[in-house]
Write a protein that holds these residues in place. Structure first.
Motif, PDB file in Angstrom:
ATOM      1  N   ILE A   1      47.309  66.659  43.960  1.00 23.60           N
ATOM      2  CA  ILE A   1      45.980  66.954  43.411  1.00 23.60           C
ATOM      3  C   ILE A   1      45.563  68.393  43.738  1.00 23.60           C
ATOM      4  O   ILE A   1      45.014  69.093  42.889  1.00 23.60           O
ATOM      5  CB  ILE A   1      44.930  65.940  43.950  1.00 23.60           C
ATOM      6  CG1 ILE A   1      45.229  64.548  43.385  1.00 23.60           C
ATOM      7  CG2 ILE A   1      43.519  66.329  43.574  1.00 23.60           C
ATOM      8  CD1 ILE A   1      44.960  64.405  41.906  1.00 23.60           C
TER       9      ILE A   1
ATOM     10  N   MET B   1      40.272  60.743  43.559  1.00 19.00           N
ATOM     11  CA  MET B   1      41.130  61.657  44.330  1.00 19.00           C
ATOM     12  C   MET B   1      40.578  63.074  44.293  1.00 19.00           C
ATOM     13  O   MET B   1      40.575  63.779  45.299  1.00 19.00           O
ATOM     14  CB  MET B   1      42.558  61.619  43.789  1.00 19.00           C
ATOM     15  CG  MET B   1      43.295  60.359  44.168  1.00 19.00           C
ATOM     16  SD  MET B   1      45.053  60.443  43.826  1.00 19.00           S
ATOM     17  CE  MET B   1      45.099  60.094  42.097  1.00 19.00           C
TER      18      MET B   1
ATOM     19  N   ALA C   1      53.145  63.882  48.087  1.00 24.84           N
ATOM     20  CA  ALA C   1      51.929  63.300  48.656  1.00 24.84           C
ATOM     21  C   ALA C   1      50.775  63.551  47.683  1.00 24.84           C
ATOM     22  O   ALA C   1      50.592  64.677  47.231  1.00 24.84           O
ATOM     23  CB  ALA C   1      51.617  63.931  50.001  1.00 24.84           C
ATOM     24  N   PRO C   2      49.995  62.496  47.365  1.00 20.01           N
ATOM     25  CA  PRO C   2      48.923  62.649  46.382  1.00 20.01           C
ATOM     26  C   PRO C   2      48.004  63.830  46.681  1.00 20.01           C
ATOM     27  O   PRO C   2      47.544  64.520  45.776  1.00 20.01           O
ATOM     28  CB  PRO C   2      48.155  61.334  46.489  1.00 20.01           C
ATOM     29  CG  PRO C   2      49.140  60.349  47.008  1.00 20.01           C
ATOM     30  CD  PRO C   2      50.095  61.123  47.878  1.00 20.01           C
ATOM     31  N   GLN C   3      47.776  64.051  47.978  1.00 22.16           N
ATOM     32  CA  GLN C   3      46.916  65.151  48.384  1.00 22.16           C
ATOM     33  C   GLN C   3      47.451  66.496  47.900  1.00 22.16           C
ATOM     34  O   GLN C   3      46.721  67.315  47.373  1.00 22.16           O
ATOM     35  CB  GLN C   3      46.895  65.153  49.907  1.00 22.16           C
ATOM     36  CG  GLN C   3      45.652  65.687  50.503  1.00 22.16           C
ATOM     37  CD  GLN C   3      45.479  65.104  51.901  1.00 22.16           C
ATOM     38  OE1 GLN C   3      45.624  63.907  52.091  1.00 22.16           O
ATOM     39  NE2 GLN C   3      45.185  65.949  52.853  1.00 22.16           N
ATOM     40  N   ASN C   4      48.761  66.688  48.093  1.00 17.66           N
ATOM     41  CA  ASN C   4      49.381  67.937  47.653  1.00 17.66           C
ATOM     42  C   ASN C   4      49.390  68.029  46.141  1.00 17.66           C
ATOM     43  O   ASN C   4      49.194  69.095  45.563  1.00 17.66           O
ATOM     44  CB  ASN C   4      50.821  68.035  48.176  1.00 17.66           C
ATOM     45  CG  ASN C   4      50.881  68.055  49.681  1.00 17.66           C
ATOM     46  OD1 ASN C   4      49.848  68.178  50.333  1.00 17.66           O
ATOM     47  ND2 ASN C   4      52.068  67.909  50.236  1.00 17.66           N
TER      48      ASN C   4
END
Lengths: 108, 516
Positions: free
Chosen positions: B351, B397, B346-349
């Motif tokens: 970044i 992001m 997941a991009p959140q994780n």
């Protein structure tokens, strides 16, 4: 959509029946999402991959569309997606996706 | 804490290779197989730029250090139709080499007599290379061996499985296969690997020029390109690093290759900085050449949109890392981010793992980093191809993560991007744009006191190798020198500073005596 993924989508649709498969995309912008959606509905627009000329007509959504977002546990969505939701042009993606679905999706 | 490894300089080079776009870029070679009569292939040659146009292309001028990212950002988008006036091939960090010279360099870098050049072409290239400041007379003399005419070369290509080398659409040479059965030593692979080696060598030669480092002082070289060299028994046997070091005259160096797709350079720099910080080696160079396969990668979109083919350059870079000298920017090997097996995709994780986890450990905030350098792809190339502005997407992001953490106001996202981001300028050759293009400019800014902290972020698409579904990434913080490292052991011992300190003490002592 890369050739290997096209092959996998095609195989999954054949194994499970296209009416039982929904493709969920995570593309970062409208045009890319639209191209991927077109690939799994009307066929590969670049005529390069296994889905060239294959009209699977699958149900296809972007993860940020409300139809899918509402199905996801809110905490999980917040942890996994909310940051990207802030970054993406969700309206543009959603309008691109619904346009493709209206034109080519066979299993709404 | 003191004595961090420092970045003493960086070099960046380009070779403009329009004929290789046609004959070696995989977008084109794939099209030749699946759709040989396509409109794209017919139209493509009309979209290739001249060498002069490529030199005057502003993002290329930023790459070699004649312009800054900030200056590029001030130019109205798109950039391909706004040439830089009086653009020079030589820059503060390197050079933009024309294709014919690069083919000569290819032969200089070939130690197995695989590269053959047509004799008159070779003589012309020799004349040009004699004026090239980083190419020695001994190197130029290697081209003396070319005795073949174009008929012989044609035969090598048509009958002996050699890869053709073209200049202005004329067959001017060939790369022979290095084995008659081994696919890993086929002419195709040898050409790819020699191009990678030659472009790395060219950057190493420029690194020596721009930093003034004595080549004999380099202890270790780490190559971080994305090619593999070896034979059928060890496909990735490797050591592009040592092979390039040999040609560049780094006589006291050995080396090794570090791989991680586009994250390779970040991993390599971390290794280099750690080797220096640990005292294992004093002077380490990280280097990489470019790749032929990615030439014209987005060519279909560029041609469709009536643009020139912007992916016409084989790039290279080299970075000099050495012990703390009390002057140059320090690599904070204690503020390192990494995408772990458990991080997920997941991009959140992703970044968080690369940006904030390491900052959290030392009590820093996102806004404490002056500049972020993630994937620095040139948006002039990626936007028309539907991939958007890659650096901007990264900054968004990072900013969004800052909003989630309460460090940035939601309304302040654009200001954050403007202040902490950079306008992308690097060629789209995977590892080349990955964080490292900024190092040269960053060093200038830190020495000038304009920037104090920067985060270099490398990300790699490991799944392309089909060994894992995972993604990868590594990051580290660079800071303007804290001047605390120059007093420790032999790491960065600054004799002149100590002398001046002693001088001051003596003067004070003498003044004390006079006053008595």
């Amino acid at each position: 959509m890369d050739l290997e993924n096209q092959k996998r989508v095609k195989e999954i649709a054949e194994e499970n029946g296209p009416e039982n498969v929904v493709v969920i995309l995570g593309a970062a912008e409208g045009e890319a999402a639209g191209l991927a959606a077109e690939t799994v509905t009307a066929g590969d627009p670049t005529y390069a991959g296994p889905l060239a000329g294959v009209q699977l007509g699958l149900g296809v959504y972007h993860i940020c569309e409300s139809e899918i977002k509402d199905e996801v546990d809110a905490d999980v969505y917040d942890e996994q997606i909310s940051m990207m939701e802030m970054v993406l042009d969700v309206d543009d993606i959603a309008s691109e996706m619904s346009s493709i679905r209206e034109q080519f999706c066979k299993y709404m | 804490m003191s004595g961090y490894a420092v970045i003493k300089g960086a070099s960046y080079t380009l070779a403009i290779t329009p004929d290789m776009v046609l004959h070696n870029g995989t977008t084109q070679t794939t099209e030749m197989v699946v759709n040989p009569d396509s409109e794209y292939l017919k139209e493509l040659p009309n979209h290739l730029r001249s060498y002069e146009e490529a030199v005057a292309y502003m993002p290329n001028q930023v790459f070699i250090g004649n312009r800054t990212s900030e200056e590029l950002g001030a130019v109205e988008f798109p950039w391909y139709d706004k040439p830089v006036e009086n653009a020079q091939r030589e820059g503060r960090f390197g050079d933009i080499m024309p294709q014919d010279e690069f083919l000569g360099l290819l032969q200089i870098c070939d130690v197995f007599d695989l590269v053959v050049l047509e004799k008159e072409f070779a003589a012309g290239v020799q004349a040009k290379l004699r004026n090239n400041k980083v190419i020695s007379d001994e190197m130029v003399a290697i081209l003396d061996k070319n005795k073949d005419d174009s008929e012989t070369i044609k035969k090598l290509v048509e009958e002996e499985h050699s890869e053709p080398l073209y200049n202005n659409n004329v067959l001017v040479g060939a790369v022979k296969r290095a084995h008659d059965v081994d696919v890993n030593l086929s002419a195709h692979v040898m050409l790819e690997n020699l191009v990678s080696k030659a472009s790395s060598v060219y950057s190493l030669l420029h690194l020596i020029k721009v930093t003034g480092v004595n080549p004999a002082e380099v202890d270790y070289v780490i190559d971080c390109c994305e090619e593999a060299c070896g034979d059928m028994n060890q496909r990735g046997g490797g050591n592009f690093a040592k092979a390039a070091a040999e040609v560049a005259g780094l006589v006291n160096a050995t080396g090794s290759d570090t791989r991680g797709f586009c994250a390779g350079p970040a991993h390599a720099l971390l290794s280099a900085a750690s080797l220096v910080k640990a005292g294992t080696f004093k002077t380490v160079v990280v280097t990489a050449g470019g790749c032929t396969a990615k030439l014209g990668m987005n060519g279909k979109d560029h041609v469709k949109k009536g643009m020139p083919i912007l992916e016409d350059a084989v790039a290279g870079f080299s970075v000099l890392i050495s012990a703390d000298d009390g002057v140059n920017p320090q690599i904070r090997t204690d503020i390192v981010g990494r995408h772990t097996v458990g991080t997920g995709s997941a991009p959140q994780n992703v970044i968080s793992s690369l940006v904030t986890e390491s900052l959290d450990r030392v009590g820093m905030k996102i806004t404490d980093i002056d500049k972020f350098s993630p994937e620095m792809q040139n948006p002039d190339i990626t936007k028309p191809a539907g991939a958007g502005d890659v650096p901007e997407a990264n900054f968004k992001m990072i900013a969004a993560l800052g909003v989630k953490r309460g460090e940035i106001e939601r309304a302040g996202i654009n200001d954050f991007i403007k202040k902490h981001g950079l306008t992308g300028w690097a060629p789209t050759q995977g590892h080349i744009p990955s964080g490292v293009p900024y190092l040269g400019q960053m060093r200038d800014e830190m020495l000038a006191g304009k920037t104090n902290t920067a985060m270099i972020i490398g990300k790699g698409s490991l799944f392309l190798g089909r060994m894992t579904n995972l993604f990868d990434g590594a990051s580290f913080v660079v800071q303007a020198n804290d001047k605390k490292g120059a007093n420790g052991e032999d790491a960065g011992f600054d004799e002149s500073k100590v002398k001046s300190m002693i001088g001051e003490a003596m003067r004070a002592f003498a003044e004390g005596l006079l006053n008595q």
